[in-house]
Scaffold this motif. Structure first.
Motif, mmCIF file in Angstrom:
data_model
loop_
_atom_site.group_PDB
_atom_site.id
_atom_site.type_symbol
_atom_site.label_atom_id
_atom_site.label_comp_id
_atom_site.label_asym_id
_atom_site.label_seq_id
_atom_site.Cartn_x
_atom_site.Cartn_y
_atom_site.Cartn_z
ATOM 1 N N ASP A 40 0.832 -1.214 0.000
ATOM 2 C CA ASP A 40 0.000 0.000 0.000
ATOM 3 C C ASP A 40 0.865 1.261 0.000
ATOM 4 O OD1 ASP A 40 -2.252 -1.594 0.009
ATOM 5 O OD2 ASP A 40 -2.727 -1.252 2.127
ATOM 6 N N GLN A 41 1.927 1.262 0.793
ATOM 7 C CA GLN A 41 2.815 2.429 0.851
ATOM 8 C C GLN A 41 3.544 2.627 -0.479
ATOM 9 O OE1 GLN A 41 2.907 4.762 3.260
ATOM 10 N NE2 GLN A 41 1.210 3.559 4.062
ATOM 11 N N ASN A 43 2.453 1.778 -3.376
ATOM 12 C CA ASN A 43 1.473 2.248 -4.361
ATOM 13 C C ASN A 43 1.118 3.714 -4.171
ATOM 14 O OD1 ASN A 43 1.162 0.019 -6.068
ATOM 15 N ND2 ASN A 43 -0.159 -0.995 -4.595
ATOM 16 N N LEU A 44 1.339 4.255 -2.999
ATOM 17 C CA LEU A 44 1.154 5.692 -2.798
ATOM 18 C C LEU A 44 2.264 6.487 -3.483
ATOM 19 C CD1 LEU A 44 0.145 5.849 0.978
ATOM 20 C CD2 LEU A 44 -1.347 6.187 -1.018
ATOM 21 N N GLN A 45 3.419 5.849 -3.666
ATOM 22 C CA GLN A 45 4.599 6.516 -4.216
ATOM 23 C C GLN A 45 4.701 6.423 -5.735
ATOM 24 O OE1 GLN A 45 8.012 4.819 -2.239
ATOM 25 N NE2 GLN A 45 7.056 5.006 -0.233
ATOM 26 N N LYS A 46 4.124 5.376 -6.320
ATOM 27 C CA LYS A 46 4.285 5.197 -7.766
ATOM 28 C C LYS A 46 3.093 4.445 -8.323
ATOM 29 C CE LYS A 46 7.170 1.066 -7.643
ATOM 30 N NZ LYS A 46 8.466 0.566 -7.999
ATOM 31 N N SER A 48 0.688 1.573 -9.897
ATOM 32 C CA SER A 48 0.220 0.345 -9.281
ATOM 33 C C SER A 48 1.257 -0.783 -9.319
ATOM 34 C CB SER A 48 -1.061 -0.108 -9.982
ATOM 35 O OG SER A 48 -1.559 -1.269 -9.371
#
Length: 136
Positions: A40-41, A43-46, A48
């Protein structure tokens, strides 16, 4: 049969890949974490990144001794074995050696010359240089 791998010595200079470093960054920031939290972390940065890709990377990191895996519950919890500052130092040294022929001066000139550096940043840099000079 579930054999325990011996983690690499924290003094070893393991060089994680970029993807492994991204996972380590999450573990260093949040501490022991599940694959779901790490995914999840990330996916917040880049864009999917699939859960299974994150899981596979973390399993490989466990096999290499970069992370430990707590298997006491159904949801495994991973924690970093590699020390943050030491790992960053190894990666930075390799980067400087490769990109700047080992010249920290060249790296610093590139960093300071290509970006708009605020007065606050300049003051912090000057204070650091003064402190380092005083220690010599």
């Amino acid at each position: 049969m579930n054999r325990k791998k011996t983690p690499i010595d924290a003094n070893d200079s393991a060089e994680p890949t970029r993807a492994q470093l991204e996972i380590l960054q999450v573990l260093w920031k949040y501490g022991p974490s599940t694959v779901r939290l790490v995914n999840d972390q990330l996916n917040l940065q880049k864009e999917s990144l699939s859960y299974t890709s994150t899981l596979k990377l973390m399993q490989i990191m466990h096999e290499k001794g970069m992370v430990l895996r707590d298997e006491r519950s159904m949801t495994h919890v991973y924690s970093a074995v590699l020390e943050e500052q030491k790992t960053k130092g190894v990666v930075l040294k390799k980067f400087v050696d490769t990109m700047y022929n080992g010249s920290v001066k060249s790296l610093m000139l590139e960093l300071l010359g290509n970006e708009k550096t605020s007065n606050k940043d300049w003051d912090t840099i000057k204070d650091l240089l003064t402190k380092l000079d005083d220690e010599k």
